[in-house]
Design a protein around this motif. Sequence first.
Motif, PDB file in Angstrom:
ATOM      1  N   GLN A  61       0.494  -1.409   0.141  1.00  0.00           N
ATOM      2  CA  GLN A  61       0.096   0.090   0.350  1.00  0.00           C
ATOM      3  C   GLN A  61       0.671   1.182   0.154  1.00  0.00           C
ATOM      4  O   GLN A  61       1.811   1.275   1.122  1.00  0.00           O
ATOM      5  CB  GLN A  61      -0.913  -0.068   1.178  1.00  0.00           C
ATOM      6  CG  GLN A  61      -1.993  -1.095   1.303  1.00  0.00           C
ATOM      7  CD  GLN A  61      -2.715  -1.563   2.803  1.00  0.00           C
ATOM      8  OE1 GLN A  61      -2.751  -0.490   3.246  1.00  0.00           O
ATOM      9  NE2 GLN A  61      -3.640  -1.595   2.185  1.00  0.00           N
ATOM     10  N   PRO A  62       0.126   2.287  -0.250  1.00  0.00           N
ATOM     11  CA  PRO A  62       1.160   3.114  -0.685  1.00  0.00           C
ATOM     12  C   PRO A  62       1.191   3.954   0.732  1.00  0.00           C
ATOM     13  O   PRO A  62       0.229   4.055   0.885  1.00  0.00           O
ATOM     14  CB  PRO A  62       0.284   4.058  -2.395  1.00  0.00           C
ATOM     15  CG  PRO A  62      -0.449   3.945  -2.068  1.00  0.00           C
ATOM     16  CD  PRO A  62      -0.989   2.028  -1.494  1.00  0.00           C
ATOM     17  N   PRO A  63       1.715   4.633   1.005  1.00  0.00           N
ATOM     18  CA  PRO A  63       2.060   5.601   2.466  1.00  0.00           C
ATOM     19  C   PRO A  63       0.646   6.856   2.545  1.00  0.00           C
ATOM     20  O   PRO A  63       0.651   6.607   1.311  1.00  0.00           O
ATOM     21  CB  PRO A  63       3.415   6.321   2.711  1.00  0.00           C
ATOM     22  CG  PRO A  63       4.308   5.993   1.160  1.00  0.00           C
ATOM     23  CD  PRO A  63       3.273   5.313   0.256  1.00  0.00           C
ATOM     24  N   PRO A  64       0.149   7.285   3.070  1.00  0.00           N
ATOM     25  CA  PRO A  64      -1.137   8.005   3.706  1.00  0.00           C
ATOM     26  C   PRO A  64      -0.391   9.619   3.129  1.00  0.00           C
ATOM     27  O   PRO A  64      -1.272   9.665   1.965  1.00  0.00           O
ATOM     28  CB  PRO A  64      -0.763   8.049   4.477  1.00  0.00           C
ATOM     29  CG  PRO A  64      -0.197   7.349   5.200  1.00  0.00           C
ATOM     30  CD  PRO A  64       0.812   6.955   4.774  1.00  0.00           C
ATOM     31  N   HIS A  65       0.713  10.149   3.186  1.00  0.00           N
ATOM     32  CA  HIS A  65       0.831  10.689   2.193  1.00  0.00           C
ATOM     33  C   HIS A  65       0.725  11.153   0.555  1.00  0.00           C
ATOM     34  O   HIS A  65       0.889  12.158   0.010  1.00  0.00           O
ATOM     35  CB  HIS A  65       2.169  11.501   2.858  1.00  0.00           C
ATOM     36  CG  HIS A  65       3.068  11.132   2.939  1.00  0.00           C
ATOM     37  ND1 HIS A  65       3.900   9.677   2.704  1.00  0.00           N
ATOM     38  CD2 HIS A  65       4.001  10.921   1.312  1.00  0.00           C
ATOM     39  CE1 HIS A  65       5.003   9.251   2.890  1.00  0.00           C
ATOM     40  NE2 HIS A  65       5.067   9.805   1.501  1.00  0.00           N
ATOM     41  N   TRP A  66       0.892   9.837  -0.048  1.00  0.00           N
ATOM     42  CA  TRP A  66       0.540  10.066  -1.332  1.00  0.00           C
ATOM     43  C   TRP A  66      -0.600  10.681  -2.081  1.00  0.00           C
ATOM     44  O   TRP A  66      -1.745   9.457  -1.938  1.00  0.00           O
ATOM     45  CB  TRP A  66       1.375   8.490  -2.427  1.00  0.00           C
ATOM     46  CG  TRP A  66       2.102   8.183  -1.641  1.00  0.00           C
ATOM     47  CD1 TRP A  66       3.544   9.100  -1.599  1.00  0.00           C
ATOM     48  CD2 TRP A  66       2.977   7.516  -2.706  1.00  0.00           C
ATOM     49  NE1 TRP A  66       4.725   9.122  -1.483  1.00  0.00           N
ATOM     50  CE2 TRP A  66       5.104   8.090  -1.852  1.00  0.00           C
ATOM     51  CE3 TRP A  66       3.291   6.368  -3.571  1.00  0.00           C
ATOM     52  CZ2 TRP A  66       5.353   7.256  -2.293  1.00  0.00           C
ATOM     53  CZ3 TRP A  66       3.892   5.767  -4.060  1.00  0.00           C
ATOM     54  CH2 TRP A  66       5.325   6.022  -3.854  1.00  0.00           C
TER      55      TRP A  66
END
Length: 66
Positions: A61-66
């Motif tokens: 999963q991509p980090p939340p800031h992406w």
Amino acid sequence: MAVTEAVEERIAHLIRAVDDLSDVVARQDREITQLNRRVHMLMEREAEREQMAGEAPAANQPPPHW
């Protein structure tokens, strides 16, 4: 006669060393087998947990800031 005794003594020491090493290898084999079972069990548990969560593993999963 002294040479024969020295050779016999050396052979006795070598036999003892081989026996000791054999014991170590046998113990390590048991430990490796046990660790492999535990890793397999943990991998199955994690796969079940991911399946129940219904989402991709956190590493995918991509980090939340992406």
